[in-house]
Design an enzyme around this catalytic site. Structure first.
Site, PDB file in Angstrom:
ATOM      1  N   ASP A  13      12.925 -17.159 -30.399  1.00 46.24           N
ATOM      2  CA  ASP A  13      12.768 -18.377 -29.394  1.00 46.24           C
ATOM      3  C   ASP A  13      11.411 -18.763 -29.804  1.00 46.24           C
ATOM      4  O   ASP A  13      10.918 -19.634 -28.892  1.00 46.24           O
ATOM      5  CB  ASP A  13      12.322 -17.311 -27.939  1.00 46.24           C
ATOM      6  CG  ASP A  13      13.419 -16.819 -27.836  1.00 46.24           C
ATOM      7  OD1 ASP A  13      14.541 -17.428 -28.653  1.00 46.24           O
ATOM      8  OD2 ASP A  13      13.099 -15.992 -27.619  1.00 46.24           O
ATOM      9  N   LYS A  16      12.956 -23.207 -33.834  1.00 44.61           N
ATOM     10  CA  LYS A  16      13.297 -22.792 -35.522  1.00 44.61           C
ATOM     11  C   LYS A  16      14.129 -24.179 -34.982  1.00 44.61           C
ATOM     12  O   LYS A  16      14.167 -25.119 -35.784  1.00 44.61           O
ATOM     13  CB  LYS A  16      13.287 -22.202 -35.414  1.00 44.61           C
ATOM     14  CG  LYS A  16      12.896 -20.677 -35.598  1.00 44.61           C
ATOM     15  CD  LYS A  16      13.125 -19.263 -36.039  1.00 44.61           C
ATOM     16  CE  LYS A  16      14.413 -18.162 -35.492  1.00 44.61           C
ATOM     17  NZ  LYS A  16      14.159 -17.900 -33.880  1.00 44.61           N
ATOM     18  N   GLY A  40      20.465 -19.040 -30.074  1.00 43.59           N
ATOM     19  CA  GLY A  40      20.502 -19.912 -29.545  1.00 43.59           C
ATOM     20  C   GLY A  40      18.818 -21.287 -29.857  1.00 43.59           C
ATOM     21  O   GLY A  40      18.132 -20.733 -29.594  1.00 43.59           O
ATOM     22  N   HIS A  41      19.323 -21.984 -30.141  1.00 48.28           N
ATOM     23  CA  HIS A  41      19.197 -23.693 -30.830  1.00 48.28           C
ATOM     24  C   HIS A  41      19.490 -24.680 -29.812  1.00 48.28           C
ATOM     25  O   HIS A  41      20.243 -24.609 -30.094  1.00 48.28           O
ATOM     26  CB  HIS A  41      19.679 -23.723 -32.018  1.00 48.28           C
ATOM     27  CG  HIS A  41      18.368 -22.597 -33.051  1.00 48.28           C
ATOM     28  ND1 HIS A  41      17.670 -21.910 -33.230  1.00 48.28           N
ATOM     29  CD2 HIS A  41      18.915 -22.461 -34.394  1.00 48.28           C
ATOM     30  CE1 HIS A  41      17.391 -21.136 -33.884  1.00 48.28           C
ATOM     31  NE2 HIS A  41      18.360 -21.870 -34.738  1.00 48.28           N
ATOM     32  N   GLN A 222      16.207 -15.012 -34.300  1.00 48.38           N
ATOM     33  CA  GLN A 222      15.885 -13.806 -33.978  1.00 48.38           C
ATOM     34  C   GLN A 222      14.350 -14.192 -34.881  1.00 48.38           C
ATOM     35  O   GLN A 222      13.818 -15.475 -35.527  1.00 48.38           O
ATOM     36  CB  GLN A 222      16.133 -12.633 -34.154  1.00 48.38           C
ATOM     37  CG  GLN A 222      17.248 -12.805 -33.707  1.00 48.38           C
ATOM     38  CD  GLN A 222      18.988 -13.013 -33.556  1.00 48.38           C
ATOM     39  OE1 GLN A 222      19.032 -13.060 -34.767  1.00 48.38           O
ATOM     40  NE2 GLN A 222      19.414 -13.325 -32.545  1.00 48.38           N
TER      41      GLN A 222
HETATM   42  P1  IMP Z   1      21.057  -7.747 -29.965  1.00 49.39           P
HETATM   43  O1  IMP Z   1      20.089  -8.823 -31.108  1.00 49.39           O
HETATM   44  O2  IMP Z   1      21.450  -8.375 -28.833  1.00 49.39           O
HETATM   45  O3  IMP Z   1      21.105  -6.608 -30.306  1.00 49.39           O
HETATM   46  O4  IMP Z   1      19.403  -7.884 -28.797  1.00 49.39           O
HETATM   47  C1  IMP Z   1      18.163  -7.076 -29.927  1.00 49.39           C
HETATM   48  C2  IMP Z   1      17.358  -7.598 -29.234  1.00 49.39           C
HETATM   49  O5  IMP Z   1      16.877  -8.709 -30.541  1.00 49.39           O
HETATM   50  C3  IMP Z   1      16.486  -7.709 -27.670  1.00 49.39           C
HETATM   51  O6  IMP Z   1      15.140  -7.461 -27.719  1.00 49.39           O
HETATM   52  C4  IMP Z   1      17.062  -8.930 -28.281  1.00 49.39           C
HETATM   53  O7  IMP Z   1      16.115  -9.454 -26.814  1.00 49.39           O
HETATM   54  C5  IMP Z   1      16.338  -9.425 -29.450  1.00 49.39           C
HETATM   55  N1  IMP Z   1      16.803 -11.414 -29.580  1.00 49.39           N
HETATM   56  C6  IMP Z   1      18.007 -11.476 -30.276  1.00 49.39           C
HETATM   57  N2  IMP Z   1      18.533 -12.466 -30.061  1.00 49.39           N
HETATM   58  C7  IMP Z   1      17.323 -12.968 -29.742  1.00 49.39           C
HETATM   59  C8  IMP Z   1      16.239 -13.830 -29.749  1.00 49.39           C
HETATM   60  O8  IMP Z   1      17.508 -14.980 -30.384  1.00 49.39           O
HETATM   61  N3  IMP Z   1      15.347 -14.545 -29.454  1.00 49.39           N
HETATM   62  C9  IMP Z   1      14.384 -14.058 -29.086  1.00 49.39           C
HETATM   63  N4  IMP Z   1      14.954 -12.456 -29.504  1.00 49.39           N
HETATM   64  C10 IMP Z   1      16.679 -12.197 -28.771  1.00 49.39           C
END
Ligand code: IMP
Length: 423
Positions: A13, A16, A40-41, A222
């Site tokens: 977040d 980017k 999410g962008h 991420q």
């Molecule tokens: P997953 O990727 O859904 O398996 O989540 C694993 C961890 O990554 C969790 O703490 C999520 O909140 C975090 N996470 C996954 N995608 C994002 C993102 O795009 N932004 C921020 N945190 C993310």
């Protein structure tokens, strides 16, 4: 440009999307290399807001071919909704390419992620988008790939095989209803026709582009601290958001990367569970959350908020080999009399400047802060470093010196034009 990579330098977040959008102006290919619809962008152009989860935001530029490379995992239900919304906004998707090796996030992956997250014990706080189970099947070599999808018999075989393993878990471990193979085969055969025109051999496409010196921009999802190996395991995602992951996910060799951009917020946020040494659970945190609109694009969850952690940022710079930094959301910090930045961790009576990836050990660390004077002025109208208040410049200089990487872009608002520096 040659081959540039944009990497999140924190826990995701970092805005980017905006930096990718700026850099995409001089790219011929914009490539997503890891993760899935957990990302999410949001990109704001001329008053319109576009939301992206899987499709590279570079698609907004008419000279760009947008690529979903083999390291990505793709949920076709969510892709189809996203594609329809973008088409409705007038975005031309004919320049989209999808890799044959992309693994599909299937309904049983999402279900397993949801069921596992419903257990209180050991919860990660995932986005429940099925990311972990998809990469688990990939590693277990029972995954379903785009290449399988294109041949109905092959698809049927793969789905039957994986459900023989996943259905007993869904039923016996979690007490939930198993999935029907025939229904899935039917549904996914329909998606095959939707994506067939976009499918290609992505590693070869990109290798040719590299050899012809066409500029490529790799778009990370991420952030570094969520990397499966180099993040705060187990509170991480299941892919490699780091620069090395860009090579793994696309087939482009490491010695071809020429620019590695780290994107960091002027403070820190985190979503989900896991240690966060500089977290602010007070009024200051609440104020940053509100000013920064720190609510997830994908899940709507309120993000955890804290001061800038330079120990973590320096680690991200070293792990990724950043050649440039982009600092985003600097405008959010206007109006705070004093700002803190974490310059070391105190652990067991001593201090360290080295990041600690082991989650329980990181949870025991206390942040050591340097305090810097804040600035009162709103800065969203600033367009050159000279427009910034002296204390904002001093804040940026402090970051640059500590991390040892030049700050080449500063973002002071969501609009393309609210940017200081050039790409
Ligand atoms: P997953 O990727 O859904 O398996 O989540 C694993 C961890 O990554 C969790 O703490 C999520 O909140 C975090 N996470 C996954 N995608 C994002 C993102 O795009 N932004 C921020 N945190 C993310």
């Amino acid at each position: 440009m040659a081959v540039s990579v944009v990497v999140g330098a924190q826990w995701g977040d970092e805005a980017k999307g905006k930096i990718v959008d700026l850099l995409a102006q001089r790219a011929r290919y914009v490539v997503r290399y890891a993760g899935g619809s957990n990302a999410g962008h949001t990109v704001c152009v001329n008053g319109a807001t576009y939301k992206f989860h899987l499709i590279p935001s570079g698609i907004l530029h008419s000279h760009v071919t947008a690529v979903i490379a083999d390291g990505v995992v793709m949920d076709l239900r969510s892709f189809s909704v996203e594609a329809a919304a973008l088409r409705e906004q007038g975005v031309d998707l004919s320049r989209l390419r999808i890799g044959l090796g992309v693994h599909l996030t299937m309904p049983y992956h999402r279900l397993l992620d949801e069921l596992e997250e419903a257990q209180i014990e050991g919860r990660i706080g995932t986005t429940k988008r099925g990311i972990g189970p998809t990469y688990a099947d990939k590693a277990w070599r029972i995954g379903v790939r785009v290449a399988d999808l294109l041949e109905r018999d092959r698809l049927a075989q793969r789905i039957q095989r994986v459900l023989m393993r996943r259905n007993p878990t869904i039923q016996r471990v979690y007490g939930a209803k198993p999935l029907n193979a025939d229904e899935l085969i039917e549904e996914f055969s329909r998606y095959a026709e939707q994506i067939r025109p976009y499918v290609c051999d992505v590693p070869h496409l990109l290798m040719r582009a590299v050899e012809q010196d066409e500029p490529i921009l790799m778009e990370g999802a991420q952030g570094t601290l969520l990397d499966l190996d180099y993040g705060t395991y187990p509170y991480v995602t299941s892919s490699h958001p780091t620069a090395a992951g860009a090579c793994l996910g696309t087939g482009v060799a490491p010695n071809r990367l020429t620019e590695i951009w780290g994107v960091a917020k002027a403070y820190t946020t985190r979503v989900g569970e896991g240690p966060f040494p500089t977290e602010l659970e007070d009024e200051t945190g609440e104020r940053i959350r509100n000013r920064g609109r720190e609510y997830g694009t994908t899940t709507g969850r309120a993000r955890r908020v804290g001061w800038l952690d330079l120990v973590a940022l320096r680690y991200a710079a070293r792990v990724n080999g950043f050649t440039a930094l982009a600092v985003t959301l600097l405008d959010v910090l206007s109006g705070f009399p004093r700002l803190k930045v974490c310059v070391a961790y105190r652990v067991g009576g001593s201090e360290t400047r080295e990041f600690i990836g082991d989650a329980p050990a990181l949870a025991r660390c206390e942040p050591v802060y340097a305090e810097l004077p804040g600035w009162r002025e709103e800065i969203t109208h600033c367009r050159t470093p000279d427009d910034l208040p002296a204390n904002a410049l001093a804040y940026l200089n402090f970051i640059e010196e500590y991390v040892g990487v030049p700050i080449r872009l500063i973002s002071v608002g969501p609009g393309r034009e609210q940017t200081i520096g050039a790409v």
